[in-house]
Design a protein around this motif. Structure first.
Motif, PDB file in Angstrom:
ATOM      1  N   ILE A  37     -11.473   7.743  -3.101  1.00 13.91           N
ATOM      2  CA  ILE A  37     -10.207   6.998  -3.175  1.00 13.91           C
ATOM      3  C   ILE A  37     -10.420   5.549  -2.749  1.00 13.91           C
ATOM      4  N   GLY A  38     -11.130   5.356  -1.645  1.00 16.90           N
ATOM      5  CA  GLY A  38     -11.402   3.995  -1.171  1.00 16.90           C
ATOM      6  C   GLY A  38     -12.201   3.192  -2.182  1.00 16.90           C
ATOM      7  N   ALA A  39     -13.213   3.803  -2.777  1.00 13.97           N
ATOM      8  CA  ALA A  39     -14.053   3.103  -3.750  1.00 13.97           C
ATOM      9  C   ALA A  39     -13.257   2.736  -5.002  1.00 13.97           C
ATOM     10  N   VAL A  40     -12.369   3.619  -5.435  1.00 15.72           N
ATOM     11  CA  VAL A  40     -11.525   3.308  -6.598  1.00 15.72           C
ATOM     12  C   VAL A  40     -10.593   2.157  -6.262  1.00 15.72           C
ATOM     13  N   MET A  41      -9.993   2.197  -5.093  1.00 13.91           N
ATOM     14  CA  MET A  41      -9.053   1.147  -4.694  1.00 13.91           C
ATOM     15  C   MET A  41      -9.742  -0.215  -4.555  1.00 13.91           C
ATOM     16  N   ARG A  42     -10.987  -0.225  -4.100  1.00 15.92           N
ATOM     17  CA  ARG A  42     -11.736  -1.481  -3.947  1.00 15.92           C
ATOM     18  C   ARG A  42     -12.399  -1.925  -5.246  1.00 15.92           C
ATOM     19  N   GLY A  43     -12.321  -1.077  -6.277  1.00 16.75           N
ATOM     20  CA  GLY A  43     -12.940  -1.409  -7.553  1.00 16.75           C
ATOM     21  C   GLY A  43     -14.448  -1.200  -7.561  1.00 16.75           C
ATOM     22  N   GLU A  44     -14.960  -0.410  -6.625  1.00 17.52           N
ATOM     23  CA  GLU A  44     -16.398  -0.166  -6.521  1.00 17.52           C
ATOM     24  C   GLU A  44     -16.854   1.031  -7.352  1.00 17.52           C
ATOM     25  N   TYR A  45     -15.913   1.794  -7.848  1.00 16.90           N
ATOM     26  CA  TYR A  45     -16.241   2.979  -8.657  1.00 16.90           C
ATOM     27  C   TYR A  45     -15.441   2.884  -9.944  1.00 16.90           C
ATOM     28  N   GLY A  46     -16.077   2.382 -10.972  1.00 15.68           N
ATOM     29  CA  GLY A  46     -15.394   2.128 -12.229  1.00 15.68           C
ATOM     30  C   GLY A  46     -15.225   3.332 -13.128  1.00 15.68           C
TER      31      GLY A  46
END
Length: 114
Positions: A37-46
Motif C-alpha cells: 500500500i505504501g509503495a503504491v501510494m508513493r508511486g514506487e510500485y507501478g
C-alpha cells in the motif's frame, strides 16, 4: 450464478498460488500488504495503480459498513454478497502482495548487483 463460480474459481487459484512451492507463503503476503500500500501510494510500485488500491479500499469499507446493497436479514443472499466481496478482496490482496514480494526481491537483487 456465474459470478459466484468466478469468485470461487479465483479463490481456488489464489489458494493454489499461495501454497505453490517456491512462492511467498500466506503470512509473508499478509505482512507485505502494508508495504505494498505504501509503495503504491508513493508511486514506487507501478504494477498496481491507485485506482485499484482505492477499489480494494472500497471493498474493505463495504465489508465493515453496516449498510449493504443486499440486506443481511435476507440470510443466504445478504451474506453471499459480503462473502463474494471478501473472496475478491482476499484474492486480489494476496495475489498482488505475492507479485509485490517478487518486485521487492528484484529491486534488492538489482541494488546488490549494481
Amino acid at each position: 450464478m456465474k459470478a459466484k463460480a468466478a469468485r470461487a474459481a479465483a479463490a481456488w487459484r489464489t489458494y493454489q498460488d499461495v501454497t505453490k512451492p517456491g512462492t511467498p507463503g500466506l503470512m509473508a503476503r499478509i505482512r507485505a500488504i502494508p508495504r505494498l500500500i505504501g509503495a503504491v501510494m508513493r508511486g514506487e510500485y507501478g504494477e498496481m495503480g491507485k485506482g485499484r488500491l482505492a477499489l480494494m479500499g472500497l471493498g474493505v469499507v463495504y465489508l465493515i459498513s453496516p449498510i449493504d446493497l443486499v440486506p443481511d436479514f435476507l440470510v443466504l443472499i445478504g451474506v453471499a454478497d459480503d462473502f463474494g466481496v471478501f473472496l475478491w478482496l482476499m484474492g486480489s490482496l494476496l495475489g498482488e502482495s505475492g507479485r509485490y514480494l517478487d518486485h521487492e526481491r528484484k529491486v534488492v537483487r538489482g541494488t546488490l548487483e549494481g
